[in-house]
Design a protein around this motif. Structure first.
Motif, PDB file in Angstrom:
ATOM      1  N   ARG A   5      33.072  -2.079  -6.032  1.00 53.74           N
ATOM      2  CA  ARG A   5      31.889  -1.395  -5.526  1.00 53.74           C
ATOM      3  C   ARG A   5      32.099   0.109  -5.613  1.00 53.74           C
ATOM      4  O   ARG A   5      33.216   0.611  -5.556  1.00 53.74           O
ATOM      5  N   THR A   6      31.001   0.794  -5.750  1.00 54.98           N
ATOM      6  CA  THR A   6      31.081   2.207  -6.114  1.00 54.98           C
ATOM      7  C   THR A   6      30.695   3.125  -4.970  1.00 54.98           C
ATOM      8  O   THR A   6      30.706   4.330  -5.132  1.00 54.98           O
ATOM      9  N   ASP A   7      30.342   2.573  -3.815  1.00 52.02           N
ATOM     10  CA  ASP A   7      29.811   3.453  -2.776  1.00 52.02           C
ATOM     11  C   ASP A   7      30.855   3.878  -1.745  1.00 52.02           C
ATOM     12  O   ASP A   7      30.501   4.314  -0.659  1.00 52.02           O
ATOM     13  N   LEU A   8      32.131   3.727  -2.074  1.00 47.96           N
ATOM     14  CA  LEU A   8      33.158   4.167  -1.133  1.00 47.96           C
ATOM     15  C   LEU A   8      33.580   5.591  -1.479  1.00 47.96           C
ATOM     16  O   LEU A   8      33.681   5.948  -2.646  1.00 47.96           O
ATOM     17  N   ASP A  43      24.853  -6.538  -4.877  1.00 51.25           N
ATOM     18  CA  ASP A  43      25.831  -6.243  -5.928  1.00 51.25           C
ATOM     19  C   ASP A  43      25.107  -5.949  -7.234  1.00 51.25           C
ATOM     20  O   ASP A  43      25.716  -5.984  -8.303  1.00 51.25           O
ATOM     21  N   GLY A  44      23.822  -5.697  -7.159  1.00 55.45           N
ATOM     22  CA  GLY A  44      23.073  -5.355  -8.358  1.00 55.45           C
ATOM     23  C   GLY A  44      22.393  -6.546  -8.997  1.00 55.45           C
ATOM     24  O   GLY A  44      21.734  -6.406 -10.015  1.00 55.45           O
ATOM     25  N   SER A  45      22.545  -7.731  -8.433  1.00 55.65           N
ATOM     26  CA  SER A  45      21.913  -8.916  -9.015  1.00 55.65           C
ATOM     27  C   SER A  45      20.578  -9.182  -8.319  1.00 55.65           C
ATOM     28  O   SER A  45      20.104  -8.373  -7.523  1.00 55.65           O
ATOM     29  N   SER A  46      19.987 -10.319  -8.594  1.00 54.37           N
ATOM     30  CA  SER A  46      18.672 -10.597  -8.028  1.00 54.37           C
ATOM     31  C   SER A  46      18.753 -11.375  -6.718  1.00 54.37           C
ATOM     32  O   SER A  46      17.744 -11.775  -6.168  1.00 54.37           O
ATOM     33  N   VAL A  65      32.502  10.593   5.744  1.00 51.44           N
ATOM     34  CA  VAL A  65      31.118  10.163   5.945  1.00 51.44           C
ATOM     35  C   VAL A  65      30.389  10.219   4.615  1.00 51.44           C
ATOM     36  O   VAL A  65      30.540  11.167   3.857  1.00 51.44           O
ATOM     37  N   THR A  66      29.627   9.179   4.312  1.00 50.45           N
ATOM     38  CA  THR A  66      28.737   9.239   3.152  1.00 50.45           C
ATOM     39  C   THR A  66      27.314   9.080   3.653  1.00 50.45           C
ATOM     40  O   THR A  66      27.092   8.570   4.759  1.00 50.45           O
ATOM     41  N   ARG A  67      26.376   9.524   2.850  1.00 53.94           N
ATOM     42  CA  ARG A  67      24.971   9.364   3.220  1.00 53.94           C
ATOM     43  C   ARG A  67      24.323   8.380   2.257  1.00 53.94           C
ATOM     44  O   ARG A  67      24.370   8.555   1.052  1.00 53.94           O
ATOM     45  N   VAL A  68      23.760   7.326   2.824  1.00 54.21           N
ATOM     46  CA  VAL A  68      23.126   6.293   2.019  1.00 54.21           C
ATOM     47  C   VAL A  68      21.671   6.207   2.432  1.00 54.21           C
ATOM     48  O   VAL A  68      21.368   5.769   3.527  1.00 54.21           O
ATOM     49  N   ARG A  69      20.775   6.630   1.577  1.00 57.62           N
ATOM     50  CA  ARG A  69      19.336   6.559   1.819  1.00 57.62           C
ATOM     51  C   ARG A  69      18.987   7.081   3.208  1.00 57.62           C
ATOM     52  O   ARG A  69      18.335   6.425   4.003  1.00 57.62           O
ATOM     53  N   GLY A  70      19.500   8.256   3.514  1.00 57.40           N
ATOM     54  CA  GLY A  70      19.161   8.895   4.780  1.00 57.40           C
ATOM     55  C   GLY A  70      20.012   8.468   5.955  1.00 57.40           C
ATOM     56  O   GLY A  70      19.965   9.085   7.009  1.00 57.40           O
ATOM     57  N   ALA A  71      20.792   7.403   5.819  1.00 57.74           N
ATOM     58  CA  ALA A  71      21.611   6.941   6.935  1.00 57.74           C
ATOM     59  C   ALA A  71      23.047   7.413   6.758  1.00 57.74           C
ATOM     60  O   ALA A  71      23.555   7.488   5.638  1.00 57.74           O
ATOM     61  N   ARG A  72      23.683   7.757   7.867  1.00 58.01           N
ATOM     62  CA  ARG A  72      25.072   8.175   7.787  1.00 58.01           C
ATOM     63  C   ARG A  72      25.979   6.947   7.873  1.00 58.01           C
ATOM     64  O   ARG A  72      25.801   6.099   8.741  1.00 58.01           O
ATOM     65  N   VAL A  73      26.945   6.887   6.985  1.00 58.47           N
ATOM     66  CA  VAL A  73      27.889   5.777   6.988  1.00 58.47           C
ATOM     67  C   VAL A  73      29.290   6.364   7.137  1.00 58.47           C
ATOM     68  O   VAL A  73      29.695   7.210   6.341  1.00 58.47           O
ATOM     69  N   VAL A  74      30.008   5.918   8.152  1.00 52.19           N
ATOM     70  CA  VAL A  74      31.353   6.416   8.389  1.00 52.19           C
ATOM     71  C   VAL A  74      32.333   5.384   7.862  1.00 52.19           C
ATOM     72  O   VAL A  74      32.197   4.191   8.134  1.00 52.19           O
ATOM     73  N   HIS A  75      33.308   5.843   7.097  1.00 49.62           N
ATOM     74  CA  HIS A  75      34.313   4.932   6.566  1.00 49.62           C
ATOM     75  C   HIS A  75      35.594   5.126   7.359  1.00 49.62           C
ATOM     76  O   HIS A  75      36.394   6.000   7.046  1.00 49.62           O
ATOM     77  N   ALA A  76      35.754   4.335   8.402  1.00 39.97           N
ATOM     78  CA  ALA A  76      36.916   4.502   9.275  1.00 39.97           C
ATOM     79  C   ALA A  76      38.008   3.538   8.855  1.00 39.97           C
ATOM     80  O   ALA A  76      37.744   2.488   8.275  1.00 39.97           O
ATOM     81  N   SER A  77      39.247   3.927   9.154  1.00 38.42           N
ATOM     82  CA  SER A  77      40.345   2.989   8.934  1.00 38.42           C
ATOM     83  C   SER A  77      40.441   2.074  10.152  1.00 38.42           C
ATOM     84  O   SER A  77      39.842   2.335  11.191  1.00 38.42           O
ATOM     85  N   GLU A  99      22.694  -1.811  -6.660  1.00 41.38           N
ATOM     86  CA  GLU A  99      23.871  -2.023  -5.833  1.00 41.38           C
ATOM     87  C   GLU A  99      23.833  -1.107  -4.605  1.00 41.38           C
ATOM     88  O   GLU A  99      23.367   0.022  -4.684  1.00 41.38           O
ATOM     89  N   GLY A 100      24.328  -1.609  -3.505  1.00 42.94           N
ATOM     90  CA  GLY A 100      24.376  -0.784  -2.304  1.00 42.94           C
ATOM     91  C   GLY A 100      24.186  -1.629  -1.066  1.00 42.94           C
ATOM     92  O   GLY A 100      24.216  -2.860  -1.123  1.00 42.94           O
ATOM     93  N   GLU A 101      24.004  -0.951   0.073  1.00 42.02           N
ATOM     94  CA  GLU A 101      23.814  -1.676   1.325  1.00 42.02           C
ATOM     95  C   GLU A 101      22.736  -0.966   2.115  1.00 42.02           C
ATOM     96  O   GLU A 101      22.535   0.240   1.981  1.00 42.02           O
ATOM     97  N   ALA A 102      22.024  -1.714   2.936  1.00 43.90           N
ATOM     98  CA  ALA A 102      20.951  -1.111   3.719  1.00 43.90           C
ATOM     99  C   ALA A 102      20.781  -1.888   5.007  1.00 43.90           C
ATOM    100  O   ALA A 102      21.010  -3.103   5.056  1.00 43.90           O
ATOM    101  N   TYR A 103      20.400  -1.177   6.045  1.00 44.32           N
ATOM    102  CA  TYR A 103      20.100  -1.808   7.335  1.00 44.32           C
ATOM    103  C   TYR A 103      18.716  -1.360   7.755  1.00 44.32           C
ATOM    104  O   TYR A 103      18.443  -0.163   7.828  1.00 44.32           O
ATOM    105  N   ALA A 104      17.842  -2.312   7.991  1.00 41.49           N
ATOM    106  CA  ALA A 104      16.510  -1.981   8.500  1.00 41.49           C
ATOM    107  C   ALA A 104      16.349  -2.662   9.844  1.00 41.49           C
ATOM    108  O   ALA A 104      16.924  -3.732  10.073  1.00 41.49           O
TER     109      ALA A 104
END
Lengths: 178, 451
Positions: free
Chosen positions: A74-77, B402-405, A29-41, B381-386
Motif C-alpha cells: 500500500r502506498t499511503d504510509l 485496494d483499487g479493485s471493485s 501525520v498524513t492528510r487523506v481527503r481532508g481527514a488527519r491520519v496519525v501513524h503511531a507505533s 486505493e485508500g481508506e475512508a471513514y464516513a
C-alpha cells in the motif's frame, strides 16, 4: 497541475514537502481527503491517545483492524512507517474542534499484540474484544479478552484474509460425532 | 483541577455538559475526579458494574447463599431480539451484568469483502434493520469519499428526506417497544400503526418496506415517484395530533413517569468514556448531534433543533426520541418545500448504469450496463471513514480499498454495539423489574450489534 515545468514558487510543490514535517506528539501525520491520519507505533499508541484525550479528544468512537495479507504494497504510509500485516485503526473525535482523527498502528504478524486503550477510554472494551475475536490481535492489559461475536470454543479468526471461508465444518458444542 | 475538558467554560451553542456542577455537601464536593487522574476503572464505577465471567465460570461459582446469577434471554420478549444478559442478583437488586451477544452474527463484514460497491449496500442495509436507509447512506458516503464524487443537490436532498422518514419509523418502533416493555400494550399498537404508515410511504418510494437498497453510490436508485409530496404530507399531517395523544397516554401519566424517572441514570462523563452516542449521550445534557455539529448531506441548510435531556435517565431517553420525531417532521416539511430539481444521481459513466431505455437502442449502453452489474467499478486505493447520525447514534463506515471493485475491508461502526456497553452501568443497583425498562431505553438493534 498540468504544467510540470512551472517554477516551484507557489503552493503547487508544498504538498509534497509539508506532510513530511507534520507530526502529532511525535507521530507522523498524513492528510487523506481532508481527514488527519496519525501513524503511531505500538509503543506510542496509549500515551498518544491519553495525551489527545486530555487535549479534548474526549471520545474513542471505534477500534477496528485490517489484515493486509493480500495487499502488502500500500502506498499511503508516510516515510519511516514500515507496512506490517495487520493494522489497528482507532478513531477519535473532538467535540470542540468538530473533527475526527484516525490513528493507524502497524502490528506485525509474528507478534500481534497491542496495549489496551481500556484505561484511557473504557468504551473500547467491546471493540477490542471484537478485534481479538475477528483478527486474533491481542490487547495487553484488557480486562476480559474473550470472544464476543463467535462462540467461545471457535477456532480461528474469521476476518483474517487466510481464513478459509466455507471450508470449516460448523462447530456445535456437545454435538454427537458420527 | 487540571482537566481541560471540565474547565472549559460552556457557552451557548457549544457542546458540553450543560448542567451545573453539583453543589458542595457535608461530605465535600460531589464531583468525580478529573478524567486525567481517573483511569477507566474509576470513571466507570468499575467495581461491580460489569460481570466478566464465562459460562463455565458462572456454572462453577460457589453458592454463597447471597447472590444468584440468572440468565435473561436470548429468547425473551423484552430483549429486542437475541440479546442475552447474565445478571448477578442480590434478592431483586441487580449487581453486575454481562451482555452476551453474537447470536445474530452472520459475518456481514466478511461478506462485504466479496460484494462490489454496487452490491455493498444490500449487505449493510440488513444490519440495522430498523433504520436501513442510514446503513445504505453511510456505506455509499464512504465509497463516494474514496471516489471523490460530488453529488447533485437533488440526490442529496432525496437521501436526507429518506433518512428523516426512516428516523420517524425507527423512533416509532422504539415508542412501540418501549410501551410494550413497560406494560402499555395500547402504545405498542399505536407505535406500530404509525410506523407501518411510514413504511408504506417508504414503500411507495423504494418499492420495499425494509432493506430498500435505494441509496446507491452516486445518488439513489430511482427518482421520487409522482405524487410523493401529497403522500408524504398526508402522512405528516396525521402525526402531530397522534404525538399529542402519546403525551396524554404516556408522558403525563404518573405510572409511566414512576417507571422511568430516575431509572437507569448515566452521567455525561460516563457516556463519553463508554463511547455512547445518540440519544443516550444527549440524555445527559451533552448536546452533540452530527446533523448539527458535523453536518453532512444538506443538514446545514435546514432548520431543526437538537433535543437534549438533563438527568440521563430512561425518561429523558424516551422524551428525546419522542421530540426528535417532531424535529424530523420539521425537516421533512422543509424537504417537501425545497426539494431541488435536477438529476437524482450523478451522470458519471464510471459509477452510473445507463438509463433503461438506452439499452434497447445502443450496443454500447448494453455493454456498459453489463460491465457495471457484473464487474462493478474500480475504486481508487485508500481508506475512508464516513459517519452519520443514525437514530441510535454515530453510525460509521470504514472502507479500505485496494483499487479493485470490491472493498478490501468494510467495517461498520454500529452505534448499538457500542451503546450496549452502558447497560451494566445503567442496571447497577437497580431492580430486576427496571432491567426491562433500561434495555428498552438503550434501544439496541441486534442485527447491528452482531453484524
Amino acid at each position: 497541475m498540468t504544467d510540470v515545468d512551472a517554477p516551484a514558487t507557489d503552493e503547487s510543490v508544498a504538498p509534497d514537502v509539508a506532510p513530511e514535517t507534520e507530526t502529532l506528539h511525535g507521530a507522523p501525520v498524513t492528510r487523506v481527503r481532508g481527514a488527519r491520519v496519525v501513524h503511531a507505533s505500538r509503543d506510542q499508541l496509549v500515551s498518544l491517545v491519553r495525551d489527545l484525550r486530555d487535549e479534548g479528544w474526549l471520545q474513542c468512537l471505534d477500534v477496528t483492524a485490517v489484515d493486509f495479507l493480500t495487499h502488502r504494497n500500500r502506498t499511503d504510509l508516510p516515510a519511516g512507517v514500515a507496512p506490517e500485516r495487520f493494522e489497528v485503526v482507532v478513531i477519535l473525535i473532538s467535540h470542540e474542534a468538530h473533527e475526527r482523527l484516525r490513528i493507524r498502528v502497524q502490528v506485525p504478524e509474528s507478534d500481534p499484540v497491542v496495549s489496551t486503550l481500556f484505561e484511557v477510554h473504557p468504551g473500547t472494551e467491546a471493540m477490542e474484544r471484537e478485534v481479538f475475536d475477528m483478527f486474533g490481535i491481542r490487547f495487553d492489559g484488557h480486562p476480559d479478552l474473550t470472544r464476543i461475536l463467535m462462540p467461545e470454543d471457535w477456532h480461528g479468526h474469521p476476518l483474517r484474509k487466510d481464513y478459509g471461508v466455507g471450508r470449516i465444518p460448523v462447530q456445535f458444542k456437545d454435538a454427537p460425532r458420527r | 483541577m487540571t482537566s481541560t475538558s471540565r474547565e472549559t467554560p460552556v457557552e451557548a451553542g457549544t457542546p458540553g455538559p450543560h448542567h451545573d456542577p453539583v453543589d458542595l455537601t457535608s461530605e465535600g464536593a460531589q464531583e468525580m475526579v478529573p478524567r486525567q487522574i481517573a483511569g477507566g476503572t474509576e470513571v466507570l464505577r468499575e467495581v461491580g458494574a460489569v460481570l466478566r465471567m464465562s459460562e463455565a465460570e458462572a456454572a462453577q461459582a460457589p453458592d454463597d447463599g447471597e447472590t444468584t446469577i440468572i440468565n435473561m434471554g436470548p429468547q425473551h420478549p423484552s430483549t429486542h431480539g437475541v440479546l442475552r444478559l447474565m445478571l448477578e442478583l442480590d434478592g431483586e437488586t441487580v449487581l453486575r451484568t454481562k451482555s452476551v451477544i453474537g447470536y445474530l452474527h452472520t459475518g456481514m463484514e466478511k461478506t462485504g469483502e466479496t460484494l462490489t460497491y454496487l452490491q455493498g449496500q444490500t449487505n449493510t442495509t440488513r444490519m440495522d434493520y430498523a433504520a436501513p436507509i442510514f446503513n445504505e447512506t453511510v456505506f455509499c458516503m464512504a465509497a463516494e469519499q474514496l471516489l471523490g464524487l460530488e453529488l447533485p443537490p437533488r440526490a442529496v436532498w432525496i437521501r436526507m428526506l429518506m433518512a428523516e422518514l426512516n428516523r420517524l419509523t425507527s423512533h416509532f418502533l422504539f415508542l412501540a417497544t418501549n410501551g410494550m416493555d413497560l406494560g402499555s400494550t395500547s402504545m405498542m399498537i399505536y407505535g406500530w400503526r404509525e410506523r407501518e404508515e411510514g413504511l408504506r410511504v417508504l414503500e411507495s418510494i423504494t418499492g420495499l418496506r425494509m432493506n430498500h437498497n435505494f441509496v446507491r453510490v452516486g445518488g439513489t436508485a430511482a427518482d421520487l415517484p409522482d405524487g410523493w409530496q401529497e403522500r408524504l404530507s398526508g402522512y405528516l399531517d396525521t402525526l402531530p395530533a397522534r404525538l399529542e395523544e402519546y403525551e396524554v397516554l404516556m408522558t403525563n401519566q404518573p405510572i409511566w413517569r414512576e417507571r422511568l424517572q430516575g431509572v437507569g441514570t448515566i452521567s455525561a462523563e460516563e457516556a463519553l468514556a463508554l463511547g455512547a452516542t445518540g440519544p443516550i449521550l444527549r440524555s445527559t445534557g451533552y448536546a452533540w448531534d452530527l446533523r448539527r455539529d458535523m453536518p453532512y448531506l444538506a443538514y446545514d441548510e435546514v432548520d431543526f433543533d437538537v433535543v437534549v435531556g438533563t438527568y440521563g435517565d430512561c425518561f429523558d431517553r424516551y422524551a428525546i426520541r419522542l421530540n426528535e420525531i417532531r424535529e424530523s417532521i420539521k425537516i421533512l416539511r422543509q424537504c417537501i418545500e425545497r426539494m431541488p430539481a435536477g438529476d437524482y444521481r450523478l451522470q458519471d459513466k464510471k459509477v452510473t448504469p445507463p438509463p433503461r431505455a438506452r439499452i434497447d437502442e445502443s450496443m454500447e449502453a448494453l455493454i456498459h450496463h453489463f460491465k457495471i452489474f457484473t464487474e462493478g467499478f474500480k475504486v481508487p486505493e485508500g481508506e475512508a471513514y464516513a459517519a452519520i447520525e443514525s437514530p441510535r447514534g454515530e453510525l460509521g463506515c470504514y472502507i479500505v480499498s485496494d483499487g479493485s471493485s470490491k472493498p478490501y475491508r468494510m467495517h461498520i461502526r454500529g452505534p448499538s454495539f457500542v451503546n450496549l456497553q452502558v447497560l451494566p452501568h445503567l442496571m447497577r443497583g437497580g431492580l430486576l423489574a427496571d432491567a426491562v425498562a433500561i434495555i428498552s431505553s438503550v434501544d439496541p438493534i441486534m442485527g447491528e450489534v452482531d453484524r
